[in-house]
Enzyme design. Structure first.
Site, PDB file in Angstrom:
ATOM      1  N   HIS A 116      18.935  22.146   1.529  1.00 42.89           N
ATOM      2  CA  HIS A 116      18.739  21.980   0.080  1.00 42.89           C
ATOM      3  C   HIS A 116      17.333  22.401  -0.350  1.00 42.89           C
ATOM      4  O   HIS A 116      17.046  22.472  -1.535  1.00 42.89           O
ATOM      5  CB  HIS A 116      19.001  20.527  -0.325  1.00 42.89           C
ATOM      6  CG  HIS A 116      18.083  19.551   0.339  1.00 42.89           C
ATOM      7  ND1 HIS A 116      16.884  19.205  -0.205  1.00 42.89           N
ATOM      8  CD2 HIS A 116      18.191  18.876   1.506  1.00 42.89           C
ATOM      9  CE1 HIS A 116      16.287  18.344   0.607  1.00 42.89           C
ATOM     10  NE2 HIS A 116      17.052  18.135   1.653  1.00 42.89           N
ATOM     11  N   HIS A 129      -1.881  27.752  14.312  1.00 44.71           N
ATOM     12  CA  HIS A 129      -3.016  27.208  15.075  1.00 44.71           C
ATOM     13  C   HIS A 129      -3.060  25.681  15.119  1.00 44.71           C
ATOM     14  O   HIS A 129      -4.046  25.098  15.543  1.00 44.71           O
ATOM     15  CB  HIS A 129      -4.329  27.755  14.501  1.00 44.71           C
ATOM     16  CG  HIS A 129      -4.340  29.254  14.463  1.00 44.71           C
ATOM     17  ND1 HIS A 129      -4.447  30.016  15.592  1.00 44.71           N
ATOM     18  CD2 HIS A 129      -4.198  30.120  13.430  1.00 44.71           C
ATOM     19  CE1 HIS A 129      -4.393  31.291  15.263  1.00 44.71           C
ATOM     20  NE2 HIS A 129      -4.235  31.395  13.961  1.00 44.71           N
ATOM     21  N   GLU A 206       1.421  24.487  -7.345  1.00 44.00           N
ATOM     22  CA  GLU A 206       2.140  23.448  -6.605  1.00 44.00           C
ATOM     23  C   GLU A 206       1.308  23.035  -5.398  1.00 44.00           C
ATOM     24  O   GLU A 206       0.906  23.869  -4.599  1.00 44.00           O
ATOM     25  CB  GLU A 206       3.509  24.003  -6.164  1.00 44.00           C
ATOM     26  CG  GLU A 206       4.263  23.131  -5.184  1.00 44.00           C
ATOM     27  CD  GLU A 206       4.532  21.724  -5.707  1.00 44.00           C
ATOM     28  OE1 GLU A 206       5.031  21.576  -6.837  1.00 44.00           O
ATOM     29  OE2 GLU A 206       4.219  20.759  -4.970  1.00 44.00           O
ATOM     30  N   GLY A 220      23.308  14.065  -8.402  1.00 44.12           N
ATOM     31  CA  GLY A 220      24.451  13.790  -9.275  1.00 44.12           C
ATOM     32  C   GLY A 220      24.692  14.760 -10.398  1.00 44.12           C
ATOM     33  O   GLY A 220      25.826  15.156 -10.668  1.00 44.12           O
ATOM     34  N   ARG A 452      21.655   1.139 -13.048  1.00 44.40           N
ATOM     35  CA  ARG A 452      21.038   1.022 -11.725  1.00 44.40           C
ATOM     36  C   ARG A 452      20.310  -0.302 -11.519  1.00 44.40           C
ATOM     37  O   ARG A 452      20.315  -0.849 -10.414  1.00 44.40           O
ATOM     38  CB  ARG A 452      20.066   2.175 -11.510  1.00 44.40           C
ATOM     39  CG  ARG A 452      20.782   3.464 -11.365  1.00 44.40           C
ATOM     40  CD  ARG A 452      19.858   4.620 -11.271  1.00 44.40           C
ATOM     41  NE  ARG A 452      20.664   5.805 -11.054  1.00 44.40           N
ATOM     42  CZ  ARG A 452      20.184   7.030 -10.998  1.00 44.40           C
ATOM     43  NH1 ARG A 452      18.903   7.247 -11.162  1.00 44.40           N
ATOM     44  NH2 ARG A 452      20.978   8.048 -10.790  1.00 44.40           N
TER      45      ARG A 452
HETATM   46  O1  MEZ Z   1      19.591  11.121 -12.131  1.00 49.83           O
HETATM   47  C1  MEZ Z   1      19.620  10.688 -10.967  1.00 49.83           C
HETATM   48  O2  MEZ Z   1      18.689  10.075 -10.468  1.00 49.83           O
HETATM   49  C2  MEZ Z   1      20.838  10.877 -10.171  1.00 49.83           C
HETATM   50  C3  MEZ Z   1      21.973  11.515 -10.845  1.00 49.83           C
HETATM   51  C4  MEZ Z   1      20.868  10.443  -8.920  1.00 49.83           C
HETATM   52  C5  MEZ Z   1      22.099  10.402  -8.133  1.00 49.83           C
HETATM   53  O3  MEZ Z   1      22.512   9.310  -7.793  1.00 49.83           O
HETATM   54  O4  MEZ Z   1      22.684  11.445  -7.872  1.00 49.83           O
END
Ligand code: MEZ
Length: 623
Positions: A116, A129, A206, A220, A452
């Site tokens: 991923h 190194h 970054e 999700g 949640r």
């Molecule tokens: O938005 C999220 O945190 C999410 C969708 C997480 C998940 O459980 O997939």
């Protein structure tokens, strides 16, 4: 073109080396580093440079002649690819990392070259190194060998979490650009692409060796209302309903003006992503949403890895200047408090300054900073996290040091389902597609589609402070992401409910009764026990599966206060000139509890707003 093996490549590199006659300063310096480091290596460990040297590959074959290494390690990475092939090719060549894996089961094999994390650079894991170590070991516990490293190799010490602002010497190098974006996750890429498309010259920074932020872990999906994909599927939704769900989920602590923007622009953000090549056509449901509005790729694949690929590809196509290993250590202000650039500490380039007309802070939250989490919410001390290692809250600190106002810092979300004993998030989409939660006694104890905060609290009051996600073959087939949990060996399996109960050591009778009752509720479309609002599938198709889960720190709702134009607000409550922010580094959108699917939604929508407004400001002041 055929992929060359390493041994085949060696003579080519030697010829290249001889042709270039690289007895250069760079070569000598590099060799010196190598000798010095080699001397301190434990006998069993050789660094990658030693291994190459043994095969007569000289330093300059990787480093080039007289070439200073840039922070992206561009040339070194290119040389790796020239010799060993692209990540895709290496992944194909090494399908299995499990020594006893039968050839026919390579589909299930772990493959660090294909994950991923997407197309990451070789030097994110392979170091010349110092001991090499796989980047993924920061979250996973794979037993995999890496050349020049060992399975047991100690990971380098975690980066310092606090951010002492270094003395900035006056004479450091200075670059100029229109817009600097801090943090290359979903919000950062979105802001950078949007700013670029609005006519600005952009640098995206970054600090990690790979881009992606928490977006690369997002599973999700992305919430959006009134989208064309919902319409195609006959789902009735509205911007108002998304607004109401989000406010209710956040216990009305959210800033309603920001939530209105989130809901109103969500369908447009799905269209924007689609125009960049993303597939957001599958629509499921997350806890706290009244209807199906969580968009993700076909078949229910994880959203984050896909978006990461799409955004990176679009940045590359536009030739946006993306720099990894580049940590912002200070946001620069003028004498009236307006933001005028940043100071960067590059892995190789060290300290330098970028002056910019606008700075966009998209550096993410602090769930992977246990000290900071415990400071703001002591009861979460010691809890695991689902976040990538770079989510340490630097962006919040940098923004506050530049005069930004912080809000809701103690609003920290724990996700109910992190695989027990690991950092692997089990997506809420598994519940959304039909899984239930049972405790060690084999009984349901909560409406699985509640928000949640409620589900996590319910789990923490069960035996062992854990629970089992239970699903069947029908649910597993409905959601591509579940396949990964099998690959990671997180799933207990049973041909019957009885088998499964024995595997996970819960009372058989209780588990059988729980499933019978649930399936009856499904048939009657009425969950009298827990009032679950949506039961998309029964759980009666063999095999039967369980994953043990525990809550983990997942998301920090607080952060920099912004207005609806994504401008960062000062401690005096006025927008700071030239300073924008988007994504998890900001506060206000989610209030006391973020709904699943609203994070990616926020990163894309506010990333677009921040990018557009930063570019507007930058280009307005162009001569
Ligand atoms: O938005 C999220 O945190 C999410 C969708 C997480 C998940 O459980 O997939």
């Amino acid at each position: 073109m055929r992929n060359r093996s390493f041994t085949e490549c060696v003579p080519i590199l030697i010829i290249l080396f001889l042709t270039l006659s690289v007895a250069s300063v760079a070569h000598k310096a590099s060799a010196a580093v190598q000798t010095e480091k080699t001397a301190s290596v434990p006998a069993a460990v050789q660094f990658l440079a030693d291994i190459h040297k043994e095969k007569n590959v000289e330093c300059a074959s990787c480093h080039g002649k007289d070439t200073a290494v840039d922070d992206n390690e561009t040339l070194v990475n290119q040389k790796c690819v020239d010799c060993h092939g692209t990540l895709d090719k290496v992944a194909l060549a090494k399908k299995s990392y499990e020594e006893d894996e039968p050839a026919g089961e390579v589909e299930h094999a772990l493959n660090p070259h294909k994950s991923h994390l997407g197309k990451i650079s070789c030097t994110a894991c392979h170091h010349g190194h110092v001991t090499s170590w796989a980047y993924c070991l920061q979250c996973h516990h794979f037993e995999m060998k890496i050349p020049g490293g060992t399975v047991a190799a100690e990971l380098p010490p975690a980066p310092k979490r606090e951010m002492p602002i270094p003395e900035i010497p006056k004479d450091i190098k200075t670059e100029t650009t229109d817009v600097v974006v801090i943090g290359a996750g979903g919000a950062g890429y979105t802001a950078a692409i949007t700013a670029h498309d609005s006519g600005a010259k952009v640098i995206l920074l970054e600090k990690q060796p790979i881009p992606g932020g928490n977006t690369m872990l997002a599973a999700g999906g992305m919430n959006a209302a009134e989208t064309r994909f919902q319409k195609e599927k006959g789902i009735k939704d509205s911007v108002d309903l998304m607004f109401e769900d989000t406010m209710k989920g956040g216990q009305n602590l959210n800033d309603p003006a920001l939530v209105k923007i989130l809901a109103k622009n969500s369908a447009g953000s799905i269209d924007w992503l689609t125009s960049l090549g993303a597939d957001m056509s599958d629509v499921g449901r997350m806890g706290g949403s009244s209807v199906n509005r969580t968009h993700r790729p076909k078949g229910g694949a994880a959203v984050g890895a896909h978006l990461n690929d799409v955004l990176k590809m679009n940045a590359e196509k536009r030739k946006i200047d993306v720099r990894v290993n580049s940590k912002v250590v200070k946001i620069l202000e003028d004498d009236r408090g307006g933001v005028i650039g940043v100071v960067v500490e590059g892995k190789h380039s060290k300290l330098y300054r970028i002056l910019a007309k606008a700075v966009v802070n998209t550096a993410g939250g602090f769930s992977a900073n246990p000290e900071k989490v415990a400071y703001y919410k002591p009861e979460l001390k010691g809890m695991t996290t689902s976040n990538q290692p770079g989510a340490t809250g630097d962006g919040v600190d940098l923004g506050a040091a530049a005069g930004g106002q912080l809000m809701d810092m103690d609003q920290i979300q724990i996700h109910p389902t992190v695989s027990a004993g690991s950092r692997i998030l089990i997506t809420e989409a598994v519940r959304g597609n039909g899984a239930i939660l049972v405790n060690a006694e084999g009984k349901r104890f909560v409406n699985e589609l509640s928000t949640r905060d409620k589900v996590s609290a319910a789990i923490l009051s069960q035996t062992n402070k854990s629970a089992f996600l239970i699903f069947d073959e029908g649910i597993q087939k409905s959601l591509k992401q579940i396949h990964g949990y099998f690959v990671l060996d997180l799933v207990s399996e049973g041909a019957t409910v009885k088998d499964l109960a024995a595997k996970i050591k819960v009372p058989t009778d209780a588990l059988e009764t729980t499933l019978e009752t649930y399936n009856k509720a499904y048939d009657q479309k009425n969950d009298t026990e827990f009032k679950r609002p949506d039961m998309p599938r029964p759980i009666r198709t063999p095999g039967f599966y369980a994953i043990e889960i525990r809550p983990g720190v997942h998301y920090t709702m607080g952060g920099l206060k912004i207005n609806t134009d994504a401008q960062v607000m000062s401690k005096d409550g006025v927008p700071i000139k030239g300073f924008f922010a988007a994504g998890e580094v900001t506060g206000g959108v989610h209030g006391a509890n973020r709904l699943g699917g609203n994070s990616i939604s926020e990163t894309i929508t506010f990333g677009r707003i921040a990018g557009e407004n930063a570019a507007k400001m930058a280009t307005a002041t162009k001569p």
